[in-house]
Each structure stands twice: as structure tokens, then as C-alpha cells.
Design an enzyme around this catalytic site. Structure first.
Site, PDB file in Angstrom:
ATOM      1  N   THR A 107       0.820  -1.211   0.000  1.00 12.40           N
ATOM      2  CA  THR A 107       0.000   0.000   0.000  1.00 12.40           C
ATOM      3  C   THR A 107       0.848   1.253   0.000  1.00 12.40           C
ATOM      4  O   THR A 107       0.612   2.181  -0.773  1.00 12.40           O
ATOM      5  CB  THR A 107      -0.934   0.000   1.224  1.00 12.40           C
ATOM      6  N   SER A 126     -11.780  13.268   8.704  1.00  9.11           N
ATOM      7  CA  SER A 126     -10.815  14.371   8.732  1.00  9.11           C
ATOM      8  C   SER A 126      -9.534  13.970   9.448  1.00  9.11           C
ATOM      9  O   SER A 126      -8.916  14.777  10.144  1.00  9.11           O
ATOM     10  CB  SER A 126     -11.428  15.595   9.416  1.00  9.11           C
ATOM     11  N   HIS A 163      23.037  26.712  13.873  1.00  9.17           N
ATOM     12  CA  HIS A 163      22.274  27.956  13.719  1.00  9.17           C
ATOM     13  C   HIS A 163      22.613  28.593  12.376  1.00  9.17           C
ATOM     14  O   HIS A 163      23.779  28.640  11.989  1.00  9.17           O
ATOM     15  CB  HIS A 163      22.621  28.925  14.845  1.00  9.17           C
TER      16      HIS A 163
END
Length: 534
Positions: free
Chosen positions: A125, A230, A507
Site C-alpha cells: 500500500t 478528517s 544555527h
């Protein structure tokens, strides 16, 4: 001729022909060293009849005679047009989806001679009708591609991944078997997966009333489509259809949209993903009857109140997508022959994925993983379960921590989660007598998110302030599906927040969202310091 498989656990070598199938005859049946009082465990028609695939000259597995000195081997004979080739396997896996594939690769790594049996196509699937093509649709639909280009991209990606999986199995020496027949002895994993669940009263024609299998083909883009459910599937397809210009109406049986998500994350996601778009919704209602469009008439959806069952009106739309979840594909396996009774179609297993019979006893050497057991219907969970089973087959005890397995919804932006929601954590805390704390951080404080104009988002940490245990992490925002793994791996490894606070993140990166989240657990830091001083 449709492909079919059968698997029998048997001590007898006499063969009886029944139509085009061969089975073993006998009264005492064996899997490995332990007898099973039953006639056979038979696997038939894996998916081929569901998806309309046909095979000619299918291979047949015909059981070889049982040799008590080699009970740990799976003996089989592969026949093509009457020419047999005999094989001995340490492990046979029924189903070549992501779960079966993951188990096979790990089995080869552990030195096991392995066969994988598939009645449909490699990848199951996820690769062919689920995770892979749906993500392709989401990726290009957001960029505004036309319908055919979007559909072609999804199909091409599925084909490429399917080919990669097939080649990886062959390169490692895993035998890929298709067809009908019987396997005896040894360790066997059921990994037959699932199919879309369609509630009673809904008529699917594959054109105007469709499941996710049909929707992935994207044969047309309706002006107005109703999506029943949903959850993950419904939300992702609402992203695709609205990006391509459709109006969407959700039909949700529960009182709120996205009922499986943490409520706070769900409310934020609704504000960002639902409210600004051409989407409306009906909650607390069932679609009691759906009739496909025909003779110029639209699709009709009859709604009833989920609690009182009183009529709530009728919707008339161009199409309806049934996104009410998935059902295990286990019918016809012949489990009743070994005294195993499925529960709503799911094969009962223990925490080690060992199959349990109706008397609560383990069926020796028989395991079930993935959607077929219903523990956690996610492709990567199936793979993790398969790896865990292989460890046990090789003599090493292993129990998978399902609380550490993440999940993701690939909307724009994404939603991801691992562990408990806040209500679940508070319920657990009340029962077990501990406190729960919550920390949050916003994507609006993240430099990388702001640089990409994607500052809408939230990360939420649910934890125990007394010992720093992570109970759950939920993220809504840019690349949430990638960010969640720092938290899931921390849960899997038992890492506490007081240790994660010292981790270093580059960062500017999105990973700093998690850095800030762990550092924001202030009450834990105070408790930890008090305990250290004490």
C-alpha cells in the site's frame, strides 16, 4: 488466473489435489518444533482480487516432506509450468509491503535464508497506493501543476520506488515468490497489510465516489468534493484538492475536526489549514448513505446525527472521497484452521508480535506485523515490528516501544507527533499518580522559519517534571515531519530532558525549534536542581 497463496503448517507429506490448489493432509501440524492441532493455515488471493491484477503462469509453492531433523527450516518447492525447484528457508514473509521488506532486509543481515511472498506488487500500500504517491501529489499540487502532470509525477515516483525495493531484495538474495501453494515448518511472518475501509451504506464506483486508492490516480479534479473523515488521509487530500482549485466539504462523525491530534495542535491546524481555504465542514454527523453520480445527477450524501441518528440533511456534490481509515487485509487466510480468531479483522498478537489463538496461547513460530495486527497502522511501524520479529527469530529477545514511533501528516505546513496527547498524558498521570507539565515554543521565534516566511507553527512538549521523562511531542509547522525524530529517538533511547538541554543545534536551522522547546522546560530544571542539592 488470479494469484493466490496458501500456507499450511503440517507434518504430513501426502498431497491431495483440490481444483487448482494443493494442500497437505494430516492430523498433527508443525511450525518449527511445536505441533499445532489443526489442518492448515492457508493464505489465498493476496490483494489481486481487490485491485484487479491478474497473473498467468503463476508460481506454485508445493510443500516438501517434513524432516524432523530440519524443523527450523521452511521447506517449499517452487513450480512453474510443472518444473519444480526446491528451496529451504529460515524465514518466509507473507506480503512485500514496507513491513515485509524491512523484515526481509534485516533477516538477510542476520544470515537467514529468506523468501518473501507477494500476490500483488512489491511495495504494498505505502509505495503503490499510499505514502509515496500521496506525498508526490502533495509536493507538486502545492506548486500549481496541472492535473495530468501531478498524476504522472505520483505514478512515476511509485514505479521508481517499487523498482528500487525489488532490486534491493534481489541483490541481497531474498527470493520473491508469487502464486499459489503451501509452505511448511519454520518461522513465518504475516504482513498482508490493509485496504481502505468503506462504511455500510456507501456505494463506491471508483469514479465519483472513491477511496484513497482511486484518488491517487487523480483522473479528474471535481469542482466540489466531500471528504468523509478528517484524519491523516482526509487532511492530506484536502490539501491536494484545494491547491488544484476544488471546494472541499468535510463530513466528520466526531464533534471536532482532526480528532486524533492533540487538541491544541488541532485547533491551530484548523485555523491555518481549514479556515482560510475553500473548505467547510459538518461535524457530529455520519454519512449514512452515499450514491454515485449518474444520469446527470450529482453525488448525494445523506447525513444523520452521530448520536441521535436523526436525519441532518443531504449534500449534493461532484465527488466524494471516503477517508474513514483502513481495514486489515486478513480475510481468507484460514486462521480459523489454527484456532486463531481475528478481532474486527485484526490478527491478535502479543507485545512481541507473536500470534495468539482463541485460548490465549501463542501459535508457535507464527508472527503478524503491520496493519494486519492493528497495533499502529503506519508503514514505518510495520517495518520496525518486522525487524523486532527477526531479532526474536535469531534468539534475541526484543520488544518494540510503540510510544517512540512518530507519525506525520504531510499538509502545508506539516503536523507531526510522537507519544501521548495532553489529555492522554493527564489521564495516565491521574491513574499512576504523577504530575504533568507542558512546554511550548513558536516557529515565529525561529530564524530559519522566518527567513522562509513560514513563521506559523507551534511545538509542544508534554513531560514529567519529577524525572524529565518525555511523554509526548507535537509539532505543527515547516518540516514538522522531519523535526519530530529528535523527540522520537529521545523517547526510544530513554533520554531525559535535563540531558537534551545540553544538546547543540546548528544555527540558523529549524532544529532550533526543538532546542528551544527542551530548554523551555523550566519547572523541570528547578526540580532537578532541588533534587541534586537534596
Amino acid at each position: 488466473m488470479q494469484s493466490s497463496l496458501s500456507l499450511s503448517l503440517s507434518s504430513s507429506s501426502s498431497i491431495v489435489t483440490r481444483s487448482d490448489r494443493k494442500v497437505l493432509r494430516g492430523n498433527t501440524f508443525f511450525a518449527g518444533k511445536c505441533p499445532i492441532s489443526s489442518r492448515s493455515l492457508r493464505f489465498c488471493g493476496l490483494r489481486s482480487e481487490v485491485y484487479g491484477l491478474q497473473y498467468s503462469n503463476s508460481a506454485r509453492l508445493v510443500a516438501a516432506s517434513l524432516n524432523p531433523r530440519h524443523l527450523k527450516k521452511v521447506s517449499a518447492a517452487l513450480s512453474d509450468n510443472g518444473t519444480p525447484s526446491k528451496f529451504d528457508y529460515d524465514l518466509v514473509i507473507i506480503g512485500a509491503g514496507v513491513g515485509g521488506h524491512g523484515a526481509a532486509l534485516h533477516a538477510v543481515e542476520k544470515g537467514l535464508k529468506t523468501a518473501i511472498i507477494e500476490g500483488d506488487v512489491i511495495g504494498g500500500t505505502c509505495v503503490n497506493r499510499g505514502c509515496v504517491p500521496s506525498k508526490a501529489l502533495l509536493a507538486v499540487a502545492a506548486a500549481g501543476y496541472d492535473r495530468q502532470a501531478v498524476s504522472d509525477h505520483a505514478n512515476n515516483l511509485a514505479s521508481k520506488i517499487r523498482s528500487n525495493l525489488t532490486n534491493s531484495l534481489k541483490a541481497l538474495g531474498v527470493d520473491i515468490l508469487t502464486g499459489a501453494g503451501t509452505v511448511v515448518q519454520g518461522d513465518i511472518i504475516i504482513a498482508t497489510g490493509s485496504v481502505p475501509f468503506v462504511p455500510k451504506g456507501i456505494e463506491v464506483d471508483g469514479k465519483t465516489v472513491i477511496t484513497s486508492d482511486h484518488a491517487l490516480k487523480l483522473e479528474f479534479v471535481p469542482d466540489w468534493i466531500a471528504i468523509v473523515g478528517s484524519g491523516y488521509i482526509g487532511l492530506e487530500f484536502s490539501d491536494v484538492y484545494t491547491a488544484l482549485g476544488s471546494e472541499v466539504t468535510f463530513v466528520e462523525a466526531l464533534d471536532q475536526l482532526m480528532p486524533g491530534f492533540d487538541p491544541e495542535i488541532g485547533k491551530l491546524a484548523q485555523r491555518v489549514l481549514i479556515n482560510p481555504r475553500k473548505i467547510d465542514y459538518h461535524t457530529g454527523v455520519f454519512a449514512s448513505k452515499i450514491t454515485p453520480a449518474k444520469d446527470g445527477k450529482p453525488v448525494t450524501i445523506e447525513l444523520i446525527d452521530a448520536k441521535t441518528k436523526e436525519p441532518k440533511g443531504t449534500l449534493e456534490v461532484d465527488a466524494a472521497l471516503i477517508a474513514t481509515g483502513r481495514a486489515p487485509y486478513t480475510s481468507g487466510l484460514g486462521l480459523e484452521n489454527i484456532n486463531v480468531e481475528t478481532q474486527r479483522g485484526f490478527v491478535p498478537v502479543d507485545e512481541r508480535m507473536r500470534v495468539i489463538d482463541t485460548n490465549g496461547k501463542l501459535v508457535p513460530h507464527l508472527y503478524c506485523i503491520g496493519d494486519a495486527n492493528g497495533k499502529m497502522m503506519l508503514a514505518h511501524a510495520a517495518s520496525a515490528q518486522g525487524i523486532s520479529v527477526v531479532e526474536q527469530v535469531c534468539g534475541k529477545d526484543h520488544v518494540l516501544n510503540h510510544s517512540s514511533i512518530p507519525a506525520a501528516c504531510f499538509t502545508h505546513p506539516e503536523i507531526s507527533m510522537v507519544g501521548l496527547t495532553e489529555p492522554q498524558a493527564r489521564e495516565k498521570a491521574e491513574k499512576e499518580g504523577f504530575e504533568v507539565s507542558v512546554a511550548k515554543t513558536s516557529f515565529k521565534a525561529n530564524t530559519k522559519a522566518l527567513a522562509e516566511n513560514e513563521g506559523e507553527g507551534l511545538a509542544k512538549l508534554i513531560y514529567r517534571p519529577d524525572n524529565g521523562e518525555i511523554l509526548g511531542v507535537h509539532i505543527f509547522g515547516l518540516h514538522a515531519a522531519d523535526l519530530i525524530h529528535e523527540a522520537s529517538n529521545a523517547i526510544a533511547m530513554g533520554t531525559r530532558i535535563q540531558d537534551l538541554k545540553f544538546a547543540v543545534h546548528a544555527h540558523p536551522t529549524l532544529s532550533e525549534v526543538l532546542d528551544e522547546l527542551f530548554k523551555s522546560a523550566k519547572d523541570l530544571l528547578l526540580n532537578f536542581n532541588k533534587n541534586m542539592r537534596g
